[in-house]
Design an enzyme around this catalytic site. Structure first.
Site, mmCIF file in Angstrom:
data_model
loop_
_atom_site.group_PDB
_atom_site.id
_atom_site.type_symbol
_atom_site.label_atom_id
_atom_site.label_comp_id
_atom_site.label_asym_id
_atom_site.label_seq_id
_atom_site.Cartn_x
_atom_site.Cartn_y
_atom_site.Cartn_z
ATOM 1 C CB VAL A 79 -8.910 1.708 -5.464
ATOM 2 C CG1 VAL A 79 -10.082 1.536 -6.420
ATOM 3 C CG2 VAL A 79 -7.612 1.241 -6.097
ATOM 4 C CD GLU A 116 -0.916 5.724 -3.439
ATOM 5 O OE1 GLU A 116 -2.004 5.827 -4.020
ATOM 6 O OE2 GLU A 116 0.111 6.307 -3.790
ATOM 7 C CB SER A 167 -0.450 10.204 -3.163
ATOM 8 O OG SER A 167 -1.797 10.279 -2.868
ATOM 9 C CG ASN A 169 -9.057 15.926 0.264
ATOM 10 O OD1 ASN A 169 -10.189 16.335 0.081
ATOM 11 N ND2 ASN A 169 -8.721 15.234 1.350
ATOM 12 C CG HIS A 187 -1.426 13.782 -7.552
ATOM 13 N ND1 HIS A 187 -0.365 14.426 -6.960
ATOM 14 C CD2 HIS A 187 -2.159 13.265 -6.532
ATOM 15 C CE1 HIS A 187 -0.465 14.321 -5.646
ATOM 16 N NE2 HIS A 187 -1.539 13.622 -5.364
HETATM 17 N N1 LIG Z 1 -7.089 11.611 0.318
HETATM 18 C C1 LIG Z 1 -6.300 12.495 -0.268
HETATM 19 O O1 LIG Z 1 -6.113 13.616 0.215
HETATM 20 C C2 LIG Z 1 -5.630 12.135 -1.578
HETATM 21 C C3 LIG Z 1 -5.090 13.173 -2.367
HETATM 22 C C4 LIG Z 1 -4.528 12.862 -3.608
HETATM 23 C C5 LIG Z 1 -4.479 11.538 -4.035
HETATM 24 N N2 LIG Z 1 -4.987 10.542 -3.239
HETATM 25 C C6 LIG Z 1 -4.920 9.170 -3.739
HETATM 26 O O2 LIG Z 1 -6.214 8.838 -4.246
HETATM 27 C C7 LIG Z 1 -6.444 7.425 -4.097
HETATM 28 C C8 LIG Z 1 -7.734 7.224 -3.318
HETATM 29 O O3 LIG Z 1 -7.599 7.846 -2.059
HETATM 30 P P1 LIG Z 1 -8.870 8.201 -1.153
HETATM 31 O O4 LIG Z 1 -8.351 9.068 -0.061
HETATM 32 O O5 LIG Z 1 -9.994 8.677 -2.004
HETATM 33 O O6 LIG Z 1 -9.237 6.747 -0.586
HETATM 34 P P2 LIG Z 1 -10.570 6.290 0.188
HETATM 35 O O7 LIG Z 1 -10.147 5.187 1.074
HETATM 36 O O8 LIG Z 1 -11.311 7.471 0.734
HETATM 37 O O9 LIG Z 1 -11.488 5.688 -1.007
HETATM 38 C C9 LIG Z 1 -11.142 4.568 -1.748
HETATM 39 C C10 LIG Z 1 -12.420 3.873 -2.196
HETATM 40 O O10 LIG Z 1 -12.063 2.794 -3.082
HETATM 41 C C11 LIG Z 1 -13.020 1.762 -2.886
HETATM 42 N N3 LIG Z 1 -12.485 0.513 -3.424
HETATM 43 C C12 LIG Z 1 -11.594 -0.347 -2.870
HETATM 44 N N4 LIG Z 1 -11.369 -1.385 -3.714
HETATM 45 C C13 LIG Z 1 -12.124 -1.162 -4.811
HETATM 46 C C14 LIG Z 1 -12.321 -1.875 -6.023
HETATM 47 N N5 LIG Z 1 -11.695 -3.012 -6.271
HETATM 48 N N6 LIG Z 1 -13.190 -1.384 -6.937
HETATM 49 C C15 LIG Z 1 -13.876 -0.220 -6.696
HETATM 50 N N7 LIG Z 1 -13.703 0.514 -5.548
HETATM 51 C C16 LIG Z 1 -12.848 0.032 -4.639
HETATM 52 C C17 LIG Z 1 -13.247 1.745 -1.391
HETATM 53 O O11 LIG Z 1 -14.481 1.127 -1.068
HETATM 54 C C18 LIG Z 1 -13.228 3.255 -1.056
HETATM 55 O O12 LIG Z 1 -14.543 3.794 -1.069
HETATM 56 C C19 LIG Z 1 -5.200 6.862 -3.413
HETATM 57 O O13 LIG Z 1 -4.317 6.381 -4.391
HETATM 58 C C20 LIG Z 1 -4.596 8.093 -2.727
HETATM 59 O O14 LIG Z 1 -3.206 7.970 -2.537
HETATM 60 C C21 LIG Z 1 -5.571 10.818 -2.029
#
Ligand SMILES: NC(=O)c1ccc[n+]([C@@H]2O[C@H](COP(=O)([O-])OP(=O)(O)OC[C@H]3O[C@@H](n4cnc5c(N)ncnc54)[C@H](O)[C@@H]3O)[C@@H](O)[C@H]2O)c1
Length: 285
Positions: free
Chosen positions: A90, A92, A119, A143, A140
């Site tokens: 979810v 960050e 992250s 993407n 971790h």
């Molecule tokens: N985007 C990247 O490149 C990347 C890379 C590595 C790690 N991360 C980490 O991964 C995590 C997610 O990032 P993302 O880019 O996928 O985010 P995102 O915003 O694309 O997706 C997050 C999802 O979580 C859902 N959500 C929110 N609250 C929720 C709940 N209570 N129960 C179920 N679902 C819920 C939202 O509806 C959304 O669809 C973060 O911690 C981020 O730091 C991201």
């Protein structure tokens, strides 16, 4: 590890983690608060299965079997009681992740491992919100998840060797290589990537070179597969800014976000997902 994986959050990362988990042979429940997000995730995953077949990475039969193992749900309580591994993905935000860890700790089986795809945040802190800190760890992913070969495994203060072993095996089944990192802000990858990316924004702001030439210099001169500015657009400028704020608070001045990055985020230029970031993607859609 047994075969029930629950992925919480079906955004950019969660849908990718669910995809590689299903291909790795796990029964996967992908959970999101939004059924629209779940529908989009399913459509995107189906496209990736199709592309995988066309490119010869998987057979039609493997894709069909993996699809059969996928389940899309809006309520984590329906699926967490049977889980062997839960991976949280979810946004960050501390309160949100705290809530999720408290909830899943209360309902998941005692031997279930709880992982976060954070992250930057501390698996030690997330573990402290549960009654099983030895079973909490960071996995971790990168993407796009189906293409990037690494999972950076980050052990918190209380994480057990058994938990490390469980997630290493799971990552390998998902087709990933692993590195093991002791928790420290930014781990290995976010710490380096944020520093390089922020410096590129400083250069752009100072007029050292155009965005295209900064990226070209780093790709062709330093042999990076992507330039730091195009990578920031892919990650999301808001996500990058969040990470920099956190690293600045933990590691000091060298992580202070470049003012130009702050300005882009304020204006709504968030990268690929908003159609414009450092680069303009709107015409290419
Ligand atoms: N985007 C990247 O490149 C990347 C890379 C590595 C790690 N991360 C980490 O991964 C995590 C997610 O990032 P993302 O880019 O996928 O985010 P995102 O915003 O694309 O997706 C997050 C999802 O979580 C859902 N959500 C929110 N609250 C929720 C709940 N209570 N129960 C179920 N679902 C819920 C939202 O509806 C959304 O669809 C973060 O911690 C981020 O730091 C991201």
């Amino acid at each position: 590890m047994k075969d029930q994986v629950v992925v919480i959050g079906a955004g950019v990362m969660g849908r990718g983690i669910a995809y590689v988990s299903a291909l790795g042979g796990y029964n996967v429940s992908l959970v999101d608060v939004s059924s629209e997000v779940l529908q989009n995730a399913q459509v995107e995953m189906d496209k990736n299965f199709d592309k995988g077949i066309v490119r010869g990475k998987l057979t039609k039969k493997e894709a069909e079997e993996a699809k059969q193992r996928l389940n899309f749900v809006t309520n984590v309580e329906e699926v967490a009681t049977e889980a062997n591994l839960i991976i949280e993905a979810v946004p960050e935000k501390r309160e949100l992740k705290k809530n999720i860890f408290e909830t899943i700790d209360a309902i998941a089986p005692a031997d279930c491992v709880l992982a976060t795809n954070t992250s930057t945040m501390s698996p030690t802190e997330l573990g402290s919100y549960t009654n099983r800190p030895s079973s909490v760890i960071a996995m971790h992913f990168f993407n796009p998840v189906h293409k990037m070969p690494l999972v950076e495994i980050v052990r918190g203060l209380e994480t057990s060797d058994h938990t490390v072993q469980v997630v290493e095996e799971a990552a390998n089944k998902m087709g990933k290589e692993t590195v093991l990192v002791n928790e420290f802000p930014g781990f290995v990858t976010s710490r380096i990537s944020c520093l390089v990316g922020n410096e590129a924004f400083h250069m752009l702001q100072e007029g050292v070179a155009t965005a295209e030439d900064i990226d070209k210099a780093i790709k062709l001169g330093l042999n990076y597969p992507m330039g730091p500015l195009e990578l920031a657009d892919l990650v999301g400028l808001d996500a990058r800014l969040n990470n920099l704020h956190y690293l600045h608070s933990q590691l000091g001045e060298k992580y202070r976000p470049a003012p130009l990055l702050e300005k882009y985020v304020k204006s709504g230029r968030l990268g690929r997902k908003s159609g414009i970031g450092v680069y303009d993607y709107r015409e290419k859609k």
